[in-house]
Scaffold this motif. Structure first.
Motif, PDB file in Angstrom:
ATOM      1  N   PRO A 137     -49.084  26.667 -39.763  1.00  0.00           N
ATOM      2  CA  PRO A 137     -48.030  27.261 -40.577  1.00  0.00           C
ATOM      3  C   PRO A 137     -47.171  27.819 -39.593  1.00  0.00           C
ATOM      4  O   PRO A 137     -45.746  27.772 -39.975  1.00  0.00           O
ATOM      5  CB  PRO A 137     -48.765  28.128 -41.332  1.00  0.00           C
ATOM      6  CG  PRO A 137     -50.506  27.632 -41.429  1.00  0.00           C
ATOM      7  CD  PRO A 137     -50.657  27.060 -40.198  1.00  0.00           C
ATOM      8  N   ARG A 138     -47.592  28.292 -38.670  1.00  0.00           N
ATOM      9  CA  ARG A 138     -46.697  29.045 -37.477  1.00  0.00           C
ATOM     10  C   ARG A 138     -45.581  28.066 -36.829  1.00  0.00           C
ATOM     11  O   ARG A 138     -44.367  28.578 -36.892  1.00  0.00           O
ATOM     12  CB  ARG A 138     -47.167  29.679 -36.540  1.00  0.00           C
ATOM     13  CG  ARG A 138     -48.257  30.923 -36.703  1.00  0.00           C
ATOM     14  CD  ARG A 138     -48.988  31.405 -35.568  1.00  0.00           C
ATOM     15  NE  ARG A 138     -48.183  31.791 -34.569  1.00  0.00           N
ATOM     16  CZ  ARG A 138     -47.903  31.318 -32.941  1.00  0.00           C
ATOM     17  NH1 ARG A 138     -48.982  30.438 -33.168  1.00  0.00           N
ATOM     18  NH2 ARG A 138     -47.139  31.652 -32.411  1.00  0.00           N
ATOM     19  N   ALA A 139     -46.087  26.677 -36.686  1.00  0.00           N
ATOM     20  CA  ALA A 139     -45.407  25.979 -36.013  1.00  0.00           C
ATOM     21  C   ALA A 139     -44.331  25.427 -36.988  1.00  0.00           C
ATOM     22  O   ALA A 139     -43.006  25.043 -36.840  1.00  0.00           O
ATOM     23  CB  ALA A 139     -46.130  24.739 -35.409  1.00  0.00           C
ATOM     24  N   VAL A 140     -44.689  25.028 -38.300  1.00  0.00           N
ATOM     25  CA  VAL A 140     -43.871  24.518 -39.390  1.00  0.00           C
ATOM     26  C   VAL A 140     -42.832  25.671 -39.938  1.00  0.00           C
ATOM     27  O   VAL A 140     -41.542  25.348 -40.217  1.00  0.00           O
ATOM     28  CB  VAL A 140     -44.809  24.059 -40.774  1.00  0.00           C
ATOM     29  CG1 VAL A 140     -43.760  23.980 -41.810  1.00  0.00           C
ATOM     30  CG2 VAL A 140     -45.913  23.428 -40.515  1.00  0.00           C
ATOM     31  N   ILE A 152     -36.557  14.915 -40.257  1.00  0.00           N
ATOM     32  CA  ILE A 152     -36.064  14.676 -39.342  1.00  0.00           C
ATOM     33  C   ILE A 152     -37.286  14.957 -38.131  1.00  0.00           C
ATOM     34  O   ILE A 152     -37.317  14.452 -37.118  1.00  0.00           O
ATOM     35  CB  ILE A 152     -35.024  15.905 -38.729  1.00  0.00           C
ATOM     36  CG1 ILE A 152     -34.088  15.459 -37.725  1.00  0.00           C
ATOM     37  CG2 ILE A 152     -35.420  17.280 -38.700  1.00  0.00           C
ATOM     38  CD1 ILE A 152     -33.272  14.107 -38.100  1.00  0.00           C
ATOM     39  N   ALA A 153     -38.282  15.907 -38.407  1.00  0.00           N
ATOM     40  CA  ALA A 153     -39.356  16.034 -37.737  1.00  0.00           C
ATOM     41  C   ALA A 153     -40.116  14.821 -37.533  1.00  0.00           C
ATOM     42  O   ALA A 153     -40.768  14.556 -36.350  1.00  0.00           O
ATOM     43  CB  ALA A 153     -40.424  17.335 -38.404  1.00  0.00           C
ATOM     44  N   LYS A 154     -40.328  14.153 -38.456  1.00  0.00           N
ATOM     45  CA  LYS A 154     -41.066  12.638 -38.488  1.00  0.00           C
ATOM     46  C   LYS A 154     -40.039  11.674 -37.967  1.00  0.00           C
ATOM     47  O   LYS A 154     -40.777  11.049 -36.933  1.00  0.00           O
ATOM     48  CB  LYS A 154     -41.252  12.185 -39.970  1.00  0.00           C
ATOM     49  CG  LYS A 154     -41.933  10.876 -39.864  1.00  0.00           C
ATOM     50  CD  LYS A 154     -42.228  10.400 -41.441  1.00  0.00           C
ATOM     51  CE  LYS A 154     -42.908   9.106 -41.426  1.00  0.00           C
ATOM     52  NZ  LYS A 154     -43.030   8.573 -42.855  1.00  0.00           N
ATOM     53  N   ALA A 155     -38.827  11.868 -37.839  1.00  0.00           N
ATOM     54  CA  ALA A 155     -38.039  10.847 -37.124  1.00  0.00           C
ATOM     55  C   ALA A 155     -38.109  10.854 -35.291  1.00  0.00           C
ATOM     56  O   ALA A 155     -38.114  10.003 -34.816  1.00  0.00           O
ATOM     57  CB  ALA A 155     -36.591  10.915 -37.407  1.00  0.00           C
ATOM     58  N   PHE A 156     -38.360  12.454 -35.251  1.00  0.00           N
ATOM     59  CA  PHE A 156     -38.524  12.669 -33.963  1.00  0.00           C
ATOM     60  C   PHE A 156     -39.670  12.599 -33.353  1.00  0.00           C
ATOM     61  O   PHE A 156     -40.257  13.020 -32.062  1.00  0.00           O
ATOM     62  CB  PHE A 156     -37.437  13.767 -33.467  1.00  0.00           C
ATOM     63  CG  PHE A 156     -36.214  13.576 -33.259  1.00  0.00           C
ATOM     64  CD1 PHE A 156     -35.429  13.400 -31.991  1.00  0.00           C
ATOM     65  CD2 PHE A 156     -35.223  13.542 -34.490  1.00  0.00           C
ATOM     66  CE1 PHE A 156     -34.306  13.018 -31.935  1.00  0.00           C
ATOM     67  CE2 PHE A 156     -33.998  13.279 -34.246  1.00  0.00           C
ATOM     68  CZ  PHE A 156     -33.352  12.939 -33.169  1.00  0.00           C
ATOM     69  N   GLY A 157     -40.755  12.640 -34.383  1.00  0.00           N
ATOM     70  CA  GLY A 157     -42.056  12.753 -33.913  1.00  0.00           C
ATOM     71  C   GLY A 157     -42.483  14.233 -33.259  1.00  0.00           C
ATOM     72  O   GLY A 157     -43.371  14.442 -32.358  1.00  0.00           O
ATOM     73  N   LEU A 158     -41.957  15.210 -33.905  1.00  0.00           N
ATOM     74  CA  LEU A 158     -42.323  16.419 -33.606  1.00  0.00           C
ATOM     75  C   LEU A 158     -43.811  16.924 -33.953  1.00  0.00           C
ATOM     76  O   LEU A 158     -44.432  16.455 -34.606  1.00  0.00           O
ATOM     77  CB  LEU A 158     -41.246  17.602 -34.373  1.00  0.00           C
ATOM     78  CG  LEU A 158     -39.755  17.301 -33.881  1.00  0.00           C
ATOM     79  CD1 LEU A 158     -39.041  18.386 -34.916  1.00  0.00           C
ATOM     80  CD2 LEU A 158     -39.416  17.093 -32.726  1.00  0.00           C
ATOM     81  N   GLY A 159     -44.208  17.706 -33.023  1.00  0.00           N
ATOM     82  CA  GLY A 159     -45.521  18.231 -32.996  1.00  0.00           C
ATOM     83  C   GLY A 159     -45.759  19.579 -32.589  1.00  0.00           C
ATOM     84  O   GLY A 159     -44.991  20.253 -32.428  1.00  0.00           O
ATOM     85  N   TYR A 160     -47.169  19.734 -32.400  1.00  0.00           N
ATOM     86  CA  TYR A 160     -47.713  21.193 -32.020  1.00  0.00           C
ATOM     87  C   TYR A 160     -48.934  20.948 -31.008  1.00  0.00           C
ATOM     88  O   TYR A 160     -49.882  20.223 -31.568  1.00  0.00           O
ATOM     89  CB  TYR A 160     -47.922  22.160 -33.410  1.00  0.00           C
ATOM     90  CG  TYR A 160     -48.516  23.501 -33.003  1.00  0.00           C
ATOM     91  CD1 TYR A 160     -47.804  24.346 -32.371  1.00  0.00           C
ATOM     92  CD2 TYR A 160     -50.005  23.559 -33.174  1.00  0.00           C
ATOM     93  CE1 TYR A 160     -48.403  25.514 -32.183  1.00  0.00           C
ATOM     94  CE2 TYR A 160     -50.632  24.936 -33.074  1.00  0.00           C
ATOM     95  CZ  TYR A 160     -49.826  25.816 -32.293  1.00  0.00           C
ATOM     96  OH  TYR A 160     -50.375  27.062 -31.949  1.00  0.00           O
ATOM     97  N   ALA A 161     -48.811  21.807 -30.166  1.00  0.00           N
ATOM     98  CA  ALA A 161     -50.090  21.813 -29.145  1.00  0.00           C
ATOM     99  C   ALA A 161     -50.814  23.201 -29.318  1.00  0.00           C
ATOM    100  O   ALA A 161     -50.222  24.313 -29.449  1.00  0.00           O
ATOM    101  CB  ALA A 161     -49.517  21.830 -27.786  1.00  0.00           C
TER     102      ALA A 161
END
Length: 656
Positions: A137-140, A152-161
């Motif tokens: 939730p924090r990253a979202v 847009i997050a999916k298009a660029f493959g954004l993620g969270y470590a």
């Protein structure tokens, strides 16, 4: 590098053009062919057809057509050799390299295998980080707070470590696998920091950061950028230099921006990951970013594979001006007459993301249109801190301008800027050019003008007039006359006869183009022009060059680089050909007129042998090494690999 025509044919026979094109373009079956939206121009209804039977693509809108190799060259920005190697790797074929030793071939194969393995490891981590984003939730909330959508997050493959020290241990079966360190995902502790079992400490490089996968032009994950969610330092953390990732050569978002670059007609270069992603969502998907480093020549060259116009966006503060100055110096050698480079300076309180949100798409588009042209910014940079109301200030400006002006490629822009600089410093342009090219620069064996404008060859024994040609024996510091281009468009009948392995060329009549002049002086061909003339008249000599020399020539700015790429493709497809056959293949090439004009201007009675071409290639190679060494020197004190490479190049620079 010479690739046998038989191999090209075998490769294309195994390649499915529908599969290759389908990785970049959404295709739908339409009768015997597949149809989709053309990736080379903007359109709303599909006019792009791919034929599985003919293994050919064609756009009925813009006319683009070709096979799988040409598609990778046009759409992915690859050279001919890169496209062949990429296809060969996909279909499990080994590209023949007859001019490479077995040891070098084995070493190259090992490097390719290592690179493929590292990208697969990084891709696996990217998938894991993307999954973690969905349950964090924090990253979202962070991305939502920056106005980003799930699409847009999916298009660029954004993620969270995740925040824990060894989250990747749950992704990879062997956390001690050296590949995790080689890829930059895992850090090993320093000596003396071993755990209770005597093993070196290992932990994830990226922890509690939103993740931005960095992809090459083929779409492979080659590294990451991570940003903290709060105010911790460092705010951004990049992957280290690895065999597959060099921040001085890669641009974030270039893979995602390829189609938009053609639709918008220019590339917008920013300084941050968030700028790229946010602007893509707000209508400017043609945005890319440097990776925490100054813009380099490699960045510029890579961008110009996709577009002829680049707009650099910087903050308006002093740091932004310094960054813009570095970008200017990197861009000048590529600023040919057919390219457009501009500099956009936003108000100090804004970055591109905040500006477009406050002023809208149209407001930001207006700012882009009003960006400062390279020519004007170069004059501004040269005159900075110079009091132009005094002779001393103008002299200082002239000195500053010389260093920048000399970086420009030959062409109309360079000549116009010479005149503008001369106006600024209140000196006639011919006098300014003489100041920048003192008589002392003429050494034995070179030609210099006398009072009548005739050119004389200087030697220890005698001095003889010659009105038609300079032999090009100048060293690396050859003056402007040795780099001035021929004008486009002229042609004349030609006769070319090879003699004893030499390149030779004679003009075929009095109607041939005249040699160029500036202030009464003959302007001989540049080094690049002379190599181009030689190889066009004796194309089989391309096989005499090494792989590094092929890459060097193919990577030159337009028009030379694209012409050498075209020539290499012709040799691979048809083998060595006489000029008459090459002339037919040149039709409709963007630089057709330039090539024709080069052959038209081969002076009468002048023969150019292989020794001359070899000397020119050695000069160009030395210049390329010097540029690379300058970049390595900035990193050598912190990067052992850069230091080793620097020493290797320094050894090559020493005279034998």
């Amino acid at each position: 590098m010479a690739i046998p025509q038989s191999f090209i044919q075998e490769l294309l026979s195994r390649t499915d053009v529908v599969d290759i094109v389908g990785r970049y373009v959404q295709l739908k079956k339409g009768g015997a062919n597949f149809m989709g939206l053309c990736p080379f121009h903007g359109e709303k209804s599909p006019s792009f057809s791919v034929s599985p039977a003919k293994q050919f693509y064609h756009c009925f809108g813009c006319g683009k057509n070709g096979n799988a190799i040409s598609f990778l060259m046009e759409h992915a920005g690859m050279t001919f050799v890169e496209a062949v190697k990429d296809l060969a790797q996909q279909y499990g074929l080994q590209v023949p390299e007859d001019d490479v030793s077995p040891q070098d071939r084995a070493r190259a194969a090992q490097v390719r295998e290592q690179q493929a393995t590292l990208t697969s490891v990084l891709e696996k981590a990217a998938v894991a980080y993307a999954k973690q984003l969905k349950i964090s939730p924090r990253a979202v909330d962070y991305f939502k707070g920056r106005g980003l959508s799930g699409e847009i997050a999916k298009a660029f493959g954004l993620g969270y470590a995740p925040e824990c020290w060894r989250s990747l241990a749950s992704i990879f079966a062997d956390y001690n696998d050296p590949l995790l360190v080689d890829s930059g995902l895992v850090i090993t502790g320093e000596p003396g920091e071993e755990n209770q079992a005597g093993e070196a400490k290992r932990y994830d490089r990226f922890r509690d950061r939103v993740m931005f996968p960095i992809r090459n032009v083929k779409g492979e994950c080659i590294g990451f950028g991570g940003r903290v969610l709060g105010d911790d330092k460092p705010k951004y953390l990049n992957s280290p230099e690895t065999p597959v990732f060099s921040k001085g050569r890669e641009l974030y978002g270039l893979f995602e921006a390829r189609t938009a670059l053609r639709e918008h007609g220019y590339a917008l270069v920013t300084e941050g990951y968030m700028d790229v992603v946010a602007l893509a969502q707000l209508g400017f998907a043609n945005t890319v970013a440097t990776l925490g480093t100054a813009c380099t020549a490699d960045h510029i060259q890579k961008l110009f594979r996709f577009t002829d116009a680049v707009v650099f966006s910087f903050d308006g503060d002093s740091a932004g001006r310094r960054a813009a100055r570095k970008a200017l110096e990197a861009a000048l050698p590529f600023a040919s007459d057919v390219r457009n480079v501009k500099f956009l300076f936003l108000p100090a309180e804004h970055d591109p993301d905040s500006y477009i949100r406050e002023h809208g798409q149209e407001g930001f588009a207006t700012m882009v249109k009003q960006a400062v042209p390279l020519s004007r910014f170069m004059i501004e940079a040269a005159s900075e801190a110079c009091d132009m109301s005094t002779a001393e200030g103008r002299a200082h400006m002239a000195s500053n301008a010389r260093a920048l002006w000399s970086l420009l490629p030959d062409g109309a822009l360079k000549r116009q800027l010479l005149a503008e600089i001369a106006d600024q410093v209140q000196i006639d342009s011919r006098e300014l050019l003489q100041l920048w090219q003192p008589a002392a620069s003429y050494k034995s064996g070179q030609r210099k003008p006398n009072a009548t404008g005739k050119i004389f060859k200087v030697s220890a024994k005698n001095t003889t007039p010659n009105d038609s040609y300079t032999d090009g024996s100048a060293g690396d510091d050859a003056d402007y006359n040795n780099s001035e281009p021929d004008s486009y468009g002229s042609s004349s009948s030609q006769t070319f006869k090879p003699s004893n392995g030499q390149f030779s060329g004679k003009k075929g009549g009095a109607s041939a183009a005249r040699p160029r002049r500036l202030a009464g002086r003959i302007l001989p061909a540049s080094r690049e022009d002379r190599v181009l003339r030689a190889l066009l008249t004796e194309s089989q000599a391309w096989d005499k060059l090494s792989h590094d020399e092929h890459s060097l020539l193919s990577g030159l700015p337009a028009p030379h680089g694209p012409l050498f790429v075209w020539l290499e493709g012709q040799l691979h497809e048809h083998g060595p050909q006489p000029w008459a056959a090459l002339r037919e293949g040149l039709r409709e090439h963007p630089h057709e007129n330039y090539a024709l004009n080069q052959l038209a201007q081969i002076p009468e009675g002048i023969e150019s042998d292989w020794t001359e071409v070899r000397n020119i290639l050695d000069q160009l190679s030395r210049l390329a090494r010097q540029i690379e060494m300058q970049d390595l020197a900035l990193r050598a004190h912190t990067d052992p690999l850069a230091l080793a490479r620097y020493r290797e190049l320094a050894a090559l620079q020493k005279p034998s």
